[in-house]
Design a protein around this motif. Structure first.
Motif, PDB file in Angstrom:
ATOM      1  N   ASP A   1       0.573  -5.078   4.029  1.00  0.00           N
ATOM      2  CA  ASP A   1      -0.665  -5.362   4.871  1.00  0.00           C
ATOM      3  C   ASP A   1      -0.268  -6.395   5.869  1.00  0.00           C
ATOM      4  O   ASP A   1       0.869  -6.919   5.723  1.00  0.00           O
TER       5      ASP A   1
ATOM      6  N   ASN B   1       0.730   2.247  -7.523  1.00  0.00           N
ATOM      7  CA  ASN B   1       1.045   1.169  -6.310  1.00  0.00           C
ATOM      8  C   ASN B   1       2.207   0.267  -6.579  1.00  0.00           C
ATOM      9  O   ASN B   1       1.913  -0.882  -6.361  1.00  0.00           O
TER      10      ASN B   1
ATOM     11  N   GLN C   1       0.162   4.172  -0.811  1.00  0.00           N
ATOM     12  CA  GLN C   1      -0.440   5.437  -0.320  1.00  0.00           C
ATOM     13  C   GLN C   1      -0.134   5.889   1.151  1.00  0.00           C
ATOM     14  O   GLN C   1       0.131   6.912   1.318  1.00  0.00           O
TER      15      GLN C   1
ATOM     16  N   ASN D   1       0.838  -1.236  -0.199  1.00  0.00           N
ATOM     17  CA  ASN D   1       0.130  -0.049   0.048  1.00  0.00           C
ATOM     18  C   ASN D   1       0.877   1.096   0.050  1.00  0.00           C
ATOM     19  O   ASN D   1       1.282   1.822   1.243  1.00  0.00           O
TER      20      ASN D   1
END
Length: 129
Positions: A62, A39, A5, A3
């Protein structure tokens, strides 16, 4: 799953501009934005970003197995769902840390980073096959 972001989110929390982050990493500001949008990036670039932002590379993955448990300076394990950033900020604000304690924590984090890198390499190798 990665991820990217989180790069922008963490940079904002650290009061680091994307321009400044890009300069320290050695890429353009547009490259950082493109990485976050698509990404996708090279592991070496993500390692540099993680270093500048003061987190292990696993911060951007994650919790499905790529991320690891982290230990605070006082030895408490992270709670489920707790991210390294929260632990790091809590532990780094503790007063009275001796040089030996910080060196031990640094060594522990270094070992965790190496383990994370090995896990990432393994994941990448499995994706290539």
């Amino acid at each position: 799953m990665v991820n990217l972001q989180l790069i922008k989110t963490l940079a904002e929390k650290r009061n680091i501009s994307i321009v400044s982050l890009a300069q320290e990493v050695g890429v353009s500001e547009q490259h950082i934005h493109q990485m976050c949008r698509t990404n996708s990036t090279k592991i070496a670039t993500l390692e540099k970003i993680a270093s500048v932002l003061g987190v292990p590379i696993t911060y951007f993955f994650d919790d499905s197995g790529a991320a690891m448990k982290f230990i605070t300076a006082n030895g408490d394990h992270a709670k489920a769902g707790e991210r390294f950033e929260d632990i790091y900020l809590d532990s780094s604000s503790a007063s009275g840390d001796s040089t030996a304690d910080l060196a031990a924590e640094n060594e522990s984090l270094r070992r965790q980073l190496i383990a994370a890198q090995q896990k990432i390499i393994s994941l990448l190798e499995n994706n290539i096959k």
